[in-house]
Design an enzyme around this catalytic site. Structure first.
Site, PDB file in Angstrom:
ATOM      1  N   CYS A   4       0.852  -1.196   0.000  1.00 59.47           N
ATOM      2  CA  CYS A   4       0.000   0.000   0.000  1.00 59.47           C
ATOM      3  C   CYS A   4       0.884   1.241   0.000  1.00 59.47           C
ATOM      4  O   CYS A   4       1.702   1.442   0.898  1.00 59.47           O
ATOM      5  CB  CYS A   4      -0.916  -0.010   1.228  1.00 59.47           C
ATOM      6  SG  CYS A   4      -1.777   1.559   1.469  1.00 59.47           S
ATOM      7  N   CYS A   7       0.641   3.405   3.154  1.00 59.43           N
ATOM      8  CA  CYS A   7       1.292   2.754   4.300  1.00 59.43           C
ATOM      9  C   CYS A   7       2.810   2.879   4.174  1.00 59.43           C
ATOM     10  O   CYS A   7       3.513   3.067   5.174  1.00 59.43           O
ATOM     11  CB  CYS A   7       0.894   1.289   4.397  1.00 59.43           C
ATOM     12  SG  CYS A   7      -0.750   1.025   5.115  1.00 59.43           S
ATOM     13  N   ASP A  30      -0.223  16.066  -2.701  1.00 64.79           N
ATOM     14  CA  ASP A  30      -0.548  15.109  -3.756  1.00 64.79           C
ATOM     15  C   ASP A  30       0.519  15.178  -4.846  1.00 64.79           C
ATOM     16  O   ASP A  30       0.901  16.266  -5.291  1.00 64.79           O
ATOM     17  CB  ASP A  30      -1.932  15.398  -4.342  1.00 64.79           C
ATOM     18  CG  ASP A  30      -2.466  14.231  -5.157  1.00 64.79           C
ATOM     19  OD1 ASP A  30      -3.476  13.631  -4.763  1.00 64.79           O
ATOM     20  OD2 ASP A  30      -1.846  13.907  -6.215  1.00 64.79           O
ATOM     21  N   HIS A  46      -4.069   1.685   8.396  1.00 63.61           N
ATOM     22  CA  HIS A  46      -4.683   1.356   7.110  1.00 63.61           C
ATOM     23  C   HIS A  46      -6.177   1.040   7.258  1.00 63.61           C
ATOM     24  O   HIS A  46      -6.564   0.168   8.019  1.00 63.61           O
ATOM     25  CB  HIS A  46      -3.984   0.155   6.463  1.00 63.61           C
ATOM     26  CG  HIS A  46      -4.529  -0.179   5.108  1.00 63.61           C
ATOM     27  ND1 HIS A  46      -3.952   0.296   3.948  1.00 63.61           N
ATOM     28  CD2 HIS A  46      -5.623  -0.878   4.735  1.00 63.61           C
ATOM     29  CE1 HIS A  46      -4.677  -0.113   2.918  1.00 63.61           C
ATOM     30  NE2 HIS A  46      -5.701  -0.833   3.367  1.00 63.61           N
ATOM     31  N   ASN A  86     -12.977  10.019  -2.260  1.00 66.15           N
ATOM     32  CA  ASN A  86     -13.489   9.060  -3.235  1.00 66.15           C
ATOM     33  C   ASN A  86     -13.623   7.704  -2.556  1.00 66.15           C
ATOM     34  O   ASN A  86     -12.643   7.173  -2.019  1.00 66.15           O
ATOM     35  CB  ASN A  86     -12.533   8.949  -4.422  1.00 66.15           C
ATOM     36  CG  ASN A  86     -12.426  10.243  -5.205  1.00 66.15           C
ATOM     37  OD1 ASN A  86     -13.410  10.955  -5.386  1.00 66.15           O
ATOM     38  ND2 ASN A  86     -11.229  10.570  -5.657  1.00 66.15           N
ATOM     39  N   GLY A  92     -13.788   6.858  -8.525  1.00 64.12           N
ATOM     40  CA  GLY A  92     -12.457   7.329  -8.871  1.00 64.12           C
ATOM     41  C   GLY A  92     -11.380   6.999  -7.860  1.00 64.12           C
ATOM     42  O   GLY A  92     -10.247   7.467  -7.981  1.00 64.12           O
ATOM     43  N   HIS A  97      -6.399   3.194   0.410  1.00 62.09           N
ATOM     44  CA  HIS A  97      -6.088   3.566   1.791  1.00 62.09           C
ATOM     45  C   HIS A  97      -6.825   4.879   1.995  1.00 62.09           C
ATOM     46  O   HIS A  97      -6.496   5.881   1.331  1.00 62.09           O
ATOM     47  CB  HIS A  97      -4.566   3.698   1.973  1.00 62.09           C
ATOM     48  CG  HIS A  97      -4.119   4.069   3.361  1.00 62.09           C
ATOM     49  ND1 HIS A  97      -3.071   3.421   4.007  1.00 62.09           N
ATOM     50  CD2 HIS A  97      -4.544   5.034   4.214  1.00 62.09           C
ATOM     51  CE1 HIS A  97      -2.886   3.967   5.205  1.00 62.09           C
ATOM     52  NE2 HIS A  97      -3.767   4.957   5.350  1.00 62.09           N
ATOM     53  N   HIS A  99      -8.443   8.329   2.392  1.00 65.39           N
ATOM     54  CA  HIS A  99      -7.808   9.645   2.428  1.00 65.39           C
ATOM     55  C   HIS A  99      -8.798  10.710   1.988  1.00 65.39           C
ATOM     56  O   HIS A  99      -9.677  10.458   1.168  1.00 65.39           O
ATOM     57  CB  HIS A  99      -6.571   9.687   1.513  1.00 65.39           C
ATOM     58  CG  HIS A  99      -6.855   9.264   0.106  1.00 65.39           C
ATOM     59  ND1 HIS A  99      -6.949   7.937  -0.272  1.00 65.39           N
ATOM     60  CD2 HIS A  99      -7.102   9.994  -1.011  1.00 65.39           C
ATOM     61  CE1 HIS A  99      -7.226   7.872  -1.564  1.00 65.39           C
ATOM     62  NE2 HIS A  99      -7.339   9.104  -2.028  1.00 65.39           N
ATOM     63  N   HIS A 101      -8.994  14.497   0.178  1.00 63.16           N
ATOM     64  CA  HIS A 101      -8.308  15.489  -0.636  1.00 63.16           C
ATOM     65  C   HIS A 101      -8.681  16.876  -0.109  1.00 63.16           C
ATOM     66  O   HIS A 101      -9.873  17.187   0.009  1.00 63.16           O
ATOM     67  CB  HIS A 101      -8.760  15.421  -2.101  1.00 63.16           C
ATOM     68  CG  HIS A 101      -8.476  14.111  -2.776  1.00 63.16           C
ATOM     69  ND1 HIS A 101      -7.484  13.963  -3.726  1.00 63.16           N
ATOM     70  CD2 HIS A 101      -9.061  12.883  -2.656  1.00 63.16           C
ATOM     71  CE1 HIS A 101      -7.471  12.703  -4.160  1.00 63.16           C
ATOM     72  NE2 HIS A 101      -8.419  12.028  -3.530  1.00 63.16           N
TER      73      HIS A 101
HETATM   74  P1  AMP Z   1      -8.002   8.721  -5.147  1.00 57.65           P
HETATM   75  O1  AMP Z   1      -8.360   8.810  -6.595  1.00 57.65           O
HETATM   76  O2  AMP Z   1      -9.002   9.399  -4.254  1.00 57.65           O
HETATM   77  O3  AMP Z   1      -7.669   7.307  -4.707  1.00 57.65           O
HETATM   78  O4  AMP Z   1      -6.712   9.610  -4.993  1.00 57.65           O
HETATM   79  C1  AMP Z   1      -5.406   9.104  -4.932  1.00 57.65           C
HETATM   80  C2  AMP Z   1      -4.481  10.290  -5.007  1.00 57.65           C
HETATM   81  O5  AMP Z   1      -3.206   9.871  -4.530  1.00 57.65           O
HETATM   82  C3  AMP Z   1      -4.259  10.833  -6.422  1.00 57.65           C
HETATM   83  O6  AMP Z   1      -4.642  12.213  -6.453  1.00 57.65           O
HETATM   84  C4  AMP Z   1      -2.770  10.639  -6.666  1.00 57.65           C
HETATM   85  O7  AMP Z   1      -2.192  11.687  -7.396  1.00 57.65           O
HETATM   86  C5  AMP Z   1      -2.223  10.552  -5.250  1.00 57.65           C
HETATM   87  N1  AMP Z   1      -0.992   9.809  -5.071  1.00 57.65           N
HETATM   88  C6  AMP Z   1      -0.689   8.573  -5.535  1.00 57.65           C
HETATM   89  N2  AMP Z   1       0.541   8.197  -5.137  1.00 57.65           N
HETATM   90  C7  AMP Z   1       1.030   9.221  -4.391  1.00 57.65           C
HETATM   91  C8  AMP Z   1       2.265   9.447  -3.696  1.00 57.65           C
HETATM   92  N3  AMP Z   1       3.237   8.541  -3.682  1.00 57.65           N
HETATM   93  N4  AMP Z   1       2.408  10.623  -3.036  1.00 57.65           N
HETATM   94  C9  AMP Z   1       1.437  11.550  -3.058  1.00 57.65           C
HETATM   95  N5  AMP Z   1       0.257  11.397  -3.673  1.00 57.65           N
HETATM   96  C10 AMP Z   1       0.051  10.250  -4.345  1.00 57.65           C
HETATM   97 ZN    ZN Z   2      -2.359   1.508   3.591  1.00 60.02          ZN
END
Ligand code: AMP
Ligand code: ZN
Length: 111
Positions: A4, A7, A30, A46, A86, A92, A97, A99, A101
């Site tokens: 993950c 994680c 991001d 997680h 999301n 989307g 994990h 989160h 935005h």
């Molecule tokens: P979601 O579509 O809600 O799952 O959003 C996942 C977000 O994680 C996206 O906006 C990606 O650009 C962001 N993301 C993916 N990998 C990383 C990373 N290593 N560091 C920072 N953001 C990330």
């Molecule tokens: Zn995780």
């Protein structure tokens, strides 16, 4: 090894631009921002997605929203920002994990 990505960030195995953290939550930029300011607010423990959370996660979920407000202050967007989550692939979600935005910083309003 934990696959993950969030994680791995929490574990310090991947680099990130950390904005804020406490014992339970971390916020980082991001990597592919879709707003001038785009920060992710992430529980260190997680949880796949919001619909996997339980009543035992009530304080943590509240803490994530409060953390988002602190992050918005810190990033200078407290007067106008969006908080978005999301839940599920069809919405989307691509990182499994939970989160939030935090998005803002548009000049002259949301584009
Ligand atoms: P979601 O579509 O809600 O799952 O959003 C996942 C977000 O994680 C996206 O906006 C990606 O650009 C962001 N993301 C993916 N990998 C990383 C990373 N290593 N560091 C920072 N953001 C990330
Ligand atoms: Zn995780």
């Amino acid at each position: 090894m934990n696959s993950c990505v969030f994680c791995r960030i929490v574990a310090g195995e991947l680099p990130t631009q950390k904005v804020w953290e406490d014992e339970e939550i971390v916020a980082f930029k991001d990597v592919n921002p879709s707003a001038p300011v785009h920060v992710l607010v992430v529980p260190k423990r997680h949880i796949d997605k919001l619909t996997e959370a339980t009543s035992q996660d009530r304080d943590l979920l509240g803490g994530l929203q409060l953390a988002a407000a602190v992050v918005a202050q810190k990033m200078g967007i407290a007067d106008g920002f969006r908080l978005m989550l999301n839940n599920g692939a069809s919405a989307g979600q691509v990182v499994w994990h939970l989160h939030y935005h935090v998005q803002g910083g548009w000049k002259g309003g949301v584009k």
